[in-house]
Every structure is written in structure tokens, then in C-alpha cells.
Enzyme design. Structure first.
Site, PDB file in Angstrom:
ATOM      1  N   THR A 117       0.814  -1.220   0.000  1.00  0.00           N
ATOM      2  CA  THR A 117       0.000   0.000   0.000  1.00  0.00           C
ATOM      3  C   THR A 117       0.843   1.264   0.000  1.00  0.00           C
ATOM      4  O   THR A 117       1.956   1.286   0.557  1.00  0.00           O
ATOM      5  CB  THR A 117      -0.910   0.010   1.240  1.00  0.00           C
ATOM      6  OG1 THR A 117      -1.588   1.271   1.329  1.00  0.00           O
ATOM      7  CG2 THR A 117      -0.122  -0.172   2.523  1.00  0.00           C
ATOM      8  N   TYR A 142      -2.100   0.299   9.960  1.00  0.00           N
ATOM      9  CA  TYR A 142      -2.304  -0.406   8.702  1.00  0.00           C
ATOM     10  C   TYR A 142      -1.053  -0.288   7.830  1.00  0.00           C
ATOM     11  O   TYR A 142      -0.499  -1.289   7.360  1.00  0.00           O
ATOM     12  CB  TYR A 142      -3.531   0.147   7.965  1.00  0.00           C
ATOM     13  CG  TYR A 142      -3.612  -0.295   6.525  1.00  0.00           C
ATOM     14  CD1 TYR A 142      -3.724  -1.645   6.198  1.00  0.00           C
ATOM     15  CD2 TYR A 142      -3.542   0.635   5.492  1.00  0.00           C
ATOM     16  CE1 TYR A 142      -3.779  -2.050   4.865  1.00  0.00           C
ATOM     17  CE2 TYR A 142      -3.592   0.233   4.166  1.00  0.00           C
ATOM     18  CZ  TYR A 142      -3.711  -1.111   3.858  1.00  0.00           C
ATOM     19  OH  TYR A 142      -3.756  -1.511   2.544  1.00  0.00           O
TER      20      TYR A 142
END
Length: 325
Positions: A117, A142
Site C-alpha cells: 500500500t 495499517y
């Protein structure tokens, strides 16, 4: 090839599984269906229900199907939730990759494509586009969980000969152009999905979280990539590894961004619905701008995106949303 796709019942995983099958690969999907959907699994794919943290089950599956490569999607991915429940994210995301790496070492699987990501970059303080070598400074657990996972895979190459491609996604959106698959997630936080729900009357309004960012219209700017273009990149990553490519990290985006307001206005345009928009305070962990320098992946994979069009992305998302009950 025989390819194990963990998290293959999810949004991106299921589109990638279809793209792999279209390219002639045999696909085995491994998913615990905690956030995925069995109806998203493509026809013709094998399916094993299981948790990526279950190393023993992974070993059994890798052996049973004589798996040659793994594409790892299985992960939790909601930024606000990761701030509230960081342990869950490290335990699921990072420990899941550790278990997978252990299983691959045990079964001599040496090719891994990893779903990473742009959240690893944190808030983009660089001028212009974000390249792969930009500083890594995640703003949330995250992003941190994914950065740790990348490190695990990187450290497995020298001792075990396991080569990996880490694909750092920017904002993934849209639905299959043939209308057969899209994002099914309930309580989604992705802007195009949320805006499509509002256009379909499933939400009372759409929130803009922060209008005082240092951007042209004060709202966050993101690089939106169509889910089928991203699926194609996974097929190309597998081909790259098959051809002997070394472990590498690639940004997955188009190289230009759109603001929150621009996206909302585009969804309104393609849907013909003027839904309600509410301005709200910034959310913790959100960056002002995240736009990919995608020149590296374009060159390495000889990749030219086929769906680099915000109206197309928003239209496919909206048409898919209309189909969902």
C-alpha cells in the site's frame, strides 16, 4: 502456473483471480471469508476456506495443489480501524505474512506477489510524485503492518531464494467493465464506493473529511487506479518473476491525482444524482496528497494502463452499486 491467491474472495483478490484465469493460470483461492464473499470467487477456481495465519493448513494446500507461486492479498485494510485496533492489524497482516513465508519456505515455493500500500509513505512531503524510494513513514498501524510485511519478504530472499514483488497500491476503485464483479464490502470507507452508495440512495450523505489541506481545493488528493488495471499488474508481476526478475517494489497508480471534491462531482455527473455532501473535520492518519510515480512499473512490465479515466472508474462503480441489493 498453479497460483495460490490468499484473500482471493475479496475485492481486488477476486478480480486478480479472474485475470489470472484469463491468462491461463490455474487458481486456488484461500480465504477465511471474514471480509470476502464466496460469490466473488470466479467460476473454475479451486477454493479452500482457511486463515492465512494457519501455517499448517497453508503447507497442506501448497503441497496438495503443487503450488508454484503465491499472491498474498489476505489482510485487514481499514485505516481508522487500524488506529483503534492496532494489535488486530499486526496480528492479522504482519503475522499472516510471516506464516505464509514460513509455509513457502517449507514447501519450496519461491515466488510471491504481495499486496502492499501507498500508506507506507505516510504524508507526502515531497514535491510532485511519490517514487518507491521516498521516505517510509506510515501514519497508521495499517501502513506499518504492510511495511513490516514487505521487510519479512525482503529478508527471505538471500537465505531461502524466495523472490517477491511488492505492489504498493494507491487508491483502488471501480468495478469490472463487464459488470460481473465489484466491491461488495459493507460499511466501506473508500470514497468512490461511498459516493456510489449515496447516488443509489443507500446513504444519506457523503462526508468530506478535511477541507483545509494544502491542496488546490483544500481536500485530499489521491491517485485512483481501476481495479482491473491493478489486477493486470499482478499477472504481469507473476510473469516478471517467472522470467527471473529480482525482488522488487513497484508503485501501482496512474501518476496523477484527483481531489475528494473532484471525485464526488464525477460520481454526481455519471449517476445524474445530486446527493448530499457534508464537510467534516480531518480524520487521524489521512495524508494530504498521495500520487504515484508509476514510471518504474511501466518500464519493468512494459505496462500501459487501459482504464485511466476517472469517469470510467466512477461509472463502473456506480453501475455495480445499482446491482447490489
Amino acid at each position: 502456473m498453479k497460483v495460490l491467491v490468499t484473500g482471493g474472495a475479496g475485492y481486488i483478490g477476486s478480480h486478480t483471480a479472474q485475470a489470472l484465469m484469463n491468462a491461463g493460470h490455474q487458481v486456488i483461492i484461500f480465504d477465511n471469508i471474514s471480509t470476502g464473499f464466496s460469490e466473488a470467487i470466479p467460476m473454475g477456481a479451486e477454493f479452500v476456506q482457511g486463515d492465512v495465519r494457519n501455517r499448517d493448513l497453508l503447507v497442506d494446500v501448497l503441497k496438495k495443489y503443487s503450488v508454484e507461486a503465491v499472491i498474498q492479498f489476505a489482510a485487514k485494510l481499514i485505516v481508522p480501524e487500524s488506529i483503534e485496533k492496532p494489535i488486530d492489524y499486526y496480528e492479522n497482516n504482519t503475522m499472516g505474512v510471516l506464516a505464509l513465508a514460513q509455509a513457502c519456505v517449507e514447501t519450496n515455493v519461491k515466488k510471491v506477489v504481495f499486496s502492499s500500500t501507498a500508506a507506507v509513505y505516510g504524508d507526502a512531503t515531497v514535491d510532485g510524485l511519490i517514487a518507491e524510494e521516498a521516505p517510509k513513514a506510515p501514519l497508521n498501524p495499517y501502513g506499518s503492518s504492510k511495511l513490516m510485511s514487505e521487510q519479512i519478504l525482503r529478508d527471505c530472499e538471500a537465505p531461502y531464494g524466495m523472490r517477491s514483488v511488492c505492489l504498493r497500491y494507491f487508491n483502488v476503485a471501480g468495478a469490472a467493465e463487464n459488470g460481473q464483479n465489484g466491491q461488495r464490502t459493507k460499511n466501506a470507507t473508500h470514497l468512490i464506493k461511498v459516493s456510489s452508495e449515496a447516488a443509489c440512495g443507500k446513504r444519506a450523505s457523503v462526508g468530506i473529511f478535511g477541507t483545509d489541506y494544502p491542496t488546490p481545493d483544500g481536500t485530499g488528493v489521491r491517485d485512483y487506479i481501476h481495479v482491473e488495471d491493478l489486477a493486470d499488474l499482478h499477472v504481469l508481476a507473476l510473469q516478471y518473476l517467472n522470467e527471473g526478475g529480482k525482488s522488487e517494489i513497484f508503485n501501482c497508480g496512474y501518476g496523477h491525482g484527483f481531489s475528494v471534491k473532484e471525485v464526488i462531482n464525477t460520481v454526481k455527473k455519471v449517476s445524474g444524482v445530486d446527493f448530499k455532501v457534508e464537510e467534516q473535520p480531518r480524520r487521524a492518519g489521512d495524508a494530504a496528497t498521495l500520487v504515484a510515480d508509476s514510471s518504474k512499473v511501466r518500464k519493468a512490465f512494459n505496462w500501459t494502463p487501459k482504464r485511466d479515466n476517472l469517469e470510467l472508474i466512477c461509472r463502473t462503480a456506480y453501475e455495480w452499486e445499482k446491482k447490489l441489493s
